[in-house]
Enzyme design. Sequence first.
Site, mmCIF file in Angstrom:
data_model
loop_
_atom_site.group_PDB
_atom_site.id
_atom_site.type_symbol
_atom_site.label_atom_id
_atom_site.label_comp_id
_atom_site.label_asym_id
_atom_site.label_seq_id
_atom_site.Cartn_x
_atom_site.Cartn_y
_atom_site.Cartn_z
ATOM 1 N N TYR A 54 0.788 -1.080 0.055
ATOM 2 C CA TYR A 54 -0.103 0.088 0.169
ATOM 3 C C TYR A 54 0.782 1.158 -0.001
ATOM 4 O O TYR A 54 1.610 1.539 0.936
ATOM 5 C CB TYR A 54 -1.080 -0.156 1.087
ATOM 6 C CG TYR A 54 -1.902 -1.195 1.204
ATOM 7 C CD1 TYR A 54 -2.051 -1.837 0.210
ATOM 8 C CD2 TYR A 54 -2.619 -1.622 2.171
ATOM 9 C CE1 TYR A 54 -3.159 -3.054 -0.036
ATOM 10 C CE2 TYR A 54 -3.325 -2.626 2.391
ATOM 11 C CZ TYR A 54 -3.741 -3.329 1.355
ATOM 12 O OH TYR A 54 -4.643 -4.559 1.235
ATOM 13 N N HIS A 97 0.128 -11.812 0.639
ATOM 14 C CA HIS A 97 -0.972 -11.016 0.184
ATOM 15 C C HIS A 97 -1.819 -11.710 -0.869
ATOM 16 O O HIS A 97 -2.721 -11.682 -1.327
ATOM 17 C CB HIS A 97 -0.189 -9.851 -0.759
ATOM 18 C CG HIS A 97 -1.309 -8.584 -0.725
ATOM 19 N ND1 HIS A 97 -0.751 -7.325 -0.458
ATOM 20 C CD2 HIS A 97 -2.523 -8.446 -0.615
ATOM 21 C CE1 HIS A 97 -1.826 -6.464 -0.448
ATOM 22 N NE2 HIS A 97 -2.874 -7.199 -0.675
#
Length: 284
Positions: free
Chosen positions: A59, A117
């Site tokens: 992010y 992820h």
Amino acid sequence: MENNVEIPRIILPDGTAVPAVGQGTWNIGDSRAHVTSELSTLREGIDLGMSLIDTAEMYGNGASERLVGEAISGQRDRVFLVSKVYPHNASKLGVAKSCAASLKRLRTDYLDLYLLHWRGDYPLAETVEAFERLRAVGQIRYWGVSNFDTRDMMELGALPAGGRCATNQVLYHPEERGIEFSLLPWCQAHSMPVMAYSPLGQGGRLLRSQALITVARRHGATPGQIALAWCLRSGGVIAIPKASTVTHVRENAGAAAIKLTIEDLAEIEAAHTPPSFEAPLAML
Ligand code: NAP
């Protein structure tokens, strides 16, 4: 009402309780202009009991982790901190390196939960071994995965330490119910909570759903609150809405007080039907 809502707890496979509503942080920390509002939102969320915070090295190339680090500074022990490693970093050495960099950005010496992820090219056994090593030295308390379908979970579960997986973080909201066909039942059968990402449908079309609007009116609530209450309806699901305003985060905490009736659920079900066959796992 919203400020006094007790956030329900969800139990991890080892018995640890975590809040059923946490806070997502994708796209947070990207712009200096929004930092003040984003920091006060995250801190307000913690005060309201939404103390599970989800971030990732991906992010904003670490910007989200840096902002979270600032938000939790001085109150690390109040927070259940989740971050994620990129699949291309999920090798034995890569996991250790990525975790160290995340810890530095987050200004802490441990993560509560570290997730892969999504599935990449490194063998699962290697990534799990790397997670277990981090656990052994106290840099992470738990590990888990994200965007794994049922077949991936079975493969993971068959590894020697596979049973230590704490959660699978997947896309889940009334318009994206694919996991209900086999993945959610699999996780439930293994006493493993699912972490629902984008539970507000990223603030888009979902919040304009007529069914959610009608149910919201009945409860004196907002469509976003109904979407979150729907995620929480039967336990075993942790929702991680992302908010960047205090108004939104308060609203999201307030959702925990809403109990949907059979009539509400039927109305949502009629508009957003559950899956009748196994489809490829939807992901963002
Ligand atoms: P989301 O939480 O479904 O939606 C966020 C959007 O909803 C933002 O635009 C936000 O606006 C708005 N919002 C927040 N509270 C609201 C409310 N009460 N009423 C109306 N709108 C509201 O989407 P998301 O960020 O994609 O998902 C949540 C978190 O899940 C992410 O932040 C990330 O941590 C995680 N995630 C993980 C994966 C993965 O692959 N593992 C993928 C996607 C997301 P404001 O910002 O203006 O408040």
